[in-house]
Design an enzyme around this catalytic site. Sequence first.
Site, PDB file in Angstrom:
ATOM      1  N   GLU A  30       0.855  -1.222  -0.041  1.00 21.13           N
ATOM      2  CA  GLU A  30      -0.270  -0.025  -0.041  1.00 21.13           C
ATOM      3  C   GLU A  30       0.714   1.084  -0.045  1.00 21.13           C
ATOM      4  O   GLU A  30       0.516   2.172   0.730  1.00 21.13           O
ATOM      5  CB  GLU A  30      -1.085  -0.140   1.387  1.00 21.13           C
ATOM      6  CG  GLU A  30      -0.065  -0.069   2.637  1.00 21.13           C
ATOM      7  CD  GLU A  30       0.027  -1.320   3.448  1.00 21.13           C
ATOM      8  OE1 GLU A  30       0.402  -1.509   4.378  1.00 21.13           O
ATOM      9  OE2 GLU A  30       0.154  -2.452   2.530  1.00 21.13           O
ATOM     10  N   ASN A  31       2.002   1.292  -0.548  1.00 23.58           N
ATOM     11  CA  ASN A  31       2.745   2.637  -0.727  1.00 23.58           C
ATOM     12  C   ASN A  31       1.761   3.768  -0.910  1.00 23.58           C
ATOM     13  O   ASN A  31       1.058   3.689  -2.011  1.00 23.58           O
ATOM     14  CB  ASN A  31       3.813   2.603  -1.793  1.00 23.58           C
ATOM     15  CG  ASN A  31       4.588   1.142  -1.773  1.00 23.58           C
ATOM     16  OD1 ASN A  31       5.201   0.738  -0.661  1.00 23.58           O
ATOM     17  ND2 ASN A  31       4.681   0.627  -2.968  1.00 23.58           N
TER      18      ASN A  31
ATOM     19  N   HIS B 265      -8.646  -3.773  -0.676  1.00 21.91           N
ATOM     20  CA  HIS B 265      -7.655  -4.024   0.254  1.00 21.91           C
ATOM     21  C   HIS B 265      -6.606  -2.969   0.346  1.00 21.91           C
ATOM     22  O   HIS B 265      -6.610  -2.034   1.304  1.00 21.91           O
ATOM     23  CB  HIS B 265      -7.188  -5.321   0.543  1.00 21.91           C
ATOM     24  CG  HIS B 265      -6.262  -5.570   1.565  1.00 21.91           C
ATOM     25  ND1 HIS B 265      -6.788  -6.414   2.578  1.00 21.91           N
ATOM     26  CD2 HIS B 265      -4.872  -5.236   1.997  1.00 21.91           C
ATOM     27  CE1 HIS B 265      -5.692  -6.508   3.615  1.00 21.91           C
ATOM     28  NE2 HIS B 265      -4.617  -5.796   3.177  1.00 21.91           N
ATOM     29  N   GLU B 266      -5.938  -2.856  -0.816  1.00 21.66           N
ATOM     30  CA  GLU B 266      -4.804  -1.608  -0.757  1.00 21.66           C
ATOM     31  C   GLU B 266      -5.413  -0.450  -0.611  1.00 21.66           C
ATOM     32  O   GLU B 266      -4.805   0.448  -0.200  1.00 21.66           O
ATOM     33  CB  GLU B 266      -4.064  -2.078  -2.082  1.00 21.66           C
ATOM     34  CG  GLU B 266      -3.427  -3.575  -1.945  1.00 21.66           C
ATOM     35  CD  GLU B 266      -2.577  -4.040  -0.842  1.00 21.66           C
ATOM     36  OE1 GLU B 266      -1.996  -2.903   0.010  1.00 21.66           O
ATOM     37  OE2 GLU B 266      -2.705  -4.975  -0.350  1.00 21.66           O
TER      38      GLU B 266
ATOM     39  N   GLU C  17      -3.798  -4.008   9.197  1.00 23.39           N
ATOM     40  CA  GLU C  17      -4.355  -5.402   8.177  1.00 23.39           C
ATOM     41  C   GLU C  17      -5.681  -5.630   8.559  1.00 23.39           C
ATOM     42  O   GLU C  17      -6.295  -6.285   7.698  1.00 23.39           O
ATOM     43  CB  GLU C  17      -3.427  -6.291   8.572  1.00 23.39           C
ATOM     44  CG  GLU C  17      -1.825  -6.015   7.847  1.00 23.39           C
ATOM     45  CD  GLU C  17      -2.081  -5.477   6.493  1.00 23.39           C
ATOM     46  OE1 GLU C  17      -2.837  -5.757   5.712  1.00 23.39           O
ATOM     47  OE2 GLU C  17      -0.772  -4.799   5.889  1.00 23.39           O
TER      48      GLU C  17
END
Length: 901
Positions: free
Chosen positions: A293-294, A326-327, A349
């Site tokens: 997830e940058n 999710h990301e 998470e």
Amino acid sequence: MMAAGTTTSAKRAGRAGEDLRLPRDILPRLYEVTLLPILIEGNFTTEGSVSISVDCIQSTNKITLHIADIVFNAADVTLTDLTTSQLVGISNVVEDKIGQFLVVTTNVQLLAGRQYRLSLTFTSILNNELRGFYRSSYNENGAVKYMAVSQMQPTDARRAFPCFDEPNMKANFTMKLGRLTTQLSTSNMPVKETTPIADRPGYVWDLFETSLPVSTYLVGMMVSEFTFIDSPPGLSTTPFRIWTRPEAVSQAEYASRIGPQVLTFYEDYFQIPFPLPKQDMVALKDLSFGGMENWGMITYRETALLFDPVKSSESDKQRVTTVVAHELAHQWFGDLVTMDWWSDLWLNEGFASYLEYQGANFVEPEFGMIEQIIINDVQDVFGIDALESSHPISVEVNDPNEINELFDDISYGKGASIIRMLNKFLGEQSFRAGLTNYLNSKKYSNAVQDDLWAALTAQAIADNVNLPVDVRTIMNTWTLKMGYPIVTVVRNYATMTADISQARFLLRFNPNSTDQTVYRWWVPLTYTTDFNQPQKSSWIPYEQTAIQINNVGANNQWVIFNVDQVGFYRVNYDVTNWNLIVSQLLSDYQQISLINRAQLLDDSLNIARVNVLPYSVSLGLTQYLINERDYIPWMSALNGLSYLDLMYIRTVGYEDFKDYLTKLVTPLYDYVKFNDTVGDSHLLIYTRVAAVKWACKLQIGDCVSSSINFYQAWMNDPTNPTIVPVNEKQTITCTAIANGGNAEWDFAFQRYLDSNVAAESSKLLYGLSCSTDPLVLQSLLEMSLDSNSGIRRNDASSVFINVGSNPVGRDLTFDFIQTRWSEMVAFFPSLYDLARIVDSVSEGFNTPLEVQELKQLQADHADELGTAARAIDQSIERAESNVEWMSLHYQEVLDWIQQNP
């Protein structure tokens, strides 16, 4: 003259707890990072420099930060007082390679309240270990193309540039990446300007806008010959771009549509606009995680971002949808607000894992994601959390190896499950409002779980939500201890009351356990006798092991607790109530909700597994499955019955068990048929995939012959992508190879090498592991460790897991691990990866000899395993429970099957 030195003393490595954390007297404010990756065979290096503006919080003469696998000259390290613009004298620069610290000692005290700038130049290796700033490659028109990309989480930013590599040391970043003019670069922020590199013809610098405050592990960067597509206009106010290798750009269209829609959904969900000026999503051949997830530059494995309309399946589409959701959820939960320390990784998470179902449901409501959380997370994580060797969601960690170990089903799956439970007892409106207040109060900063509990409690009070105690008191019982309860309901049919008790659900009771933890919870109860009427609710307080509830239902009426399996617990009943439930399922199963049918199957089979419920009850309940047609209950059933399959498959009783499974699965297979039909719903296709897989395994009807015929037609026309039904391709390939020879295997391997679609490659790789020839399977294991075999590095663990799940390959895989341990340790990025392979391969171990072999493996490598030993502990504990199961239940189940043919 300045002294420079390096210590490799074990003293640093042996320190525990806070000694492994950076001191807080110096904090970073701004990084100016310059990196020039050299992507030339024989010289995979990065030339770099970093200047870090820091705040001195407390007077000191030492600056301690992180560094790993970086070469520098101590004489090039400089420190400037930004108040006076004068250099500060440095007396010593020491690198602690074991602790991964760089300690700069100054001649004078650095003054509290002052700002300084620490600068140094360095060279690092563009490793192929999928961490730090690493190299990857892909083939294009017969040529190898190299690229440089980052994976910093959890503790590998220090391999890319020296930094304060802890999540609560956020700073702004100004990145500057060098590249060839034939390449492109991307990072967290947009490019500000591009200028030639004066002494390097053909190279340019891309200078990026300065970022918002961000943790080091969220810094993203890439230099490559990738291309990109922009998302269609109107889907988001944020410019959205999908990056991929040129040959795969046509597969990026689906993600380019759903990504901006999910981002817009989250902006509404959180009531907080996405704060960055752009969002890139990058598809990579090589990535250690499914996605990373940058902030503003998310990286994905190709299987998690690319979708080919012809060669990708419905499950591939769902994977792209859920991983993207999710990301993107992380852009708020994790990036905007970051956990203070890795102990609360689950705040990142767990929330992203819960919210992915909401985001995916928004863009693909037909997928039934709100229901799928039951089988994908809740019931799945019940397995590991029933072990004494599990761990709490929130757990103290300090060492990088301990941190890596937290990226498991507990942080993700249990985190998502208890958040779902929290949402239900707070109510959707209060839950979302509380999250918004929490995110706004902590944005661009860090948080601990108590910050979240405080925000949710305040919102619950404002909304007059009726809770027995505050949110923190309730949720601490779920996050600060491992495990979960089994709630036992014993009815008094004469008085219409029920005694409700709680106790820890354990796969195996250890009489020698030294664990002194009190395993009780605040348990939110819901129950019903009619799913067309409002449910009733109550609580089991933490202080009580049991309560009594009145008016639970008439003596001839079933009652079901944990409506829609919202609570993270199992439920057992007195036998009379179980029999009433079974009777209802056999007469009209749709009177019980879809999720609760799945719950009843999963709970009953697992409660029987631990010797608390007779198998005659749980297996009697499975008899209704001959009429069941829905995916969710069937998956719960097959997951539970898979355990029995593992226990019987190497025994003389397997044929009887196989016959019973065949009786259950055949009506479903006859209903869904082998072939897809235009217009089939997503979940009907999912049901068909499951039915076909089991039908071929059990050799039901025409399943095997259909698979072989499809595969043979494909071999005769290998360039035709539509010959094999895409959703059944994995089962067809597996079945054909299991029933074929070298020609079938060689064909699949060549297709794997040639495929331009990562999702197709993964199905072919699975099929290769289905061979029944031990020599072929042994060769496949060898190839997975050979960088020249064509099997990609991040596919290697899948090879071992897949071969180990093959009854023919299980023992040879475990033998391979035992005899080639050192080679595997050197190959896999972390010992935890290897421990997870052991855990998967040993899943069916059920003899004392196999338990002893596991213990011997652990003893032989105890010094190496370190924190990964817990994963081996879990394998041993599960194997010991399997041995007990064989002693207690092997004959009991066979007797019931023989009496109920």
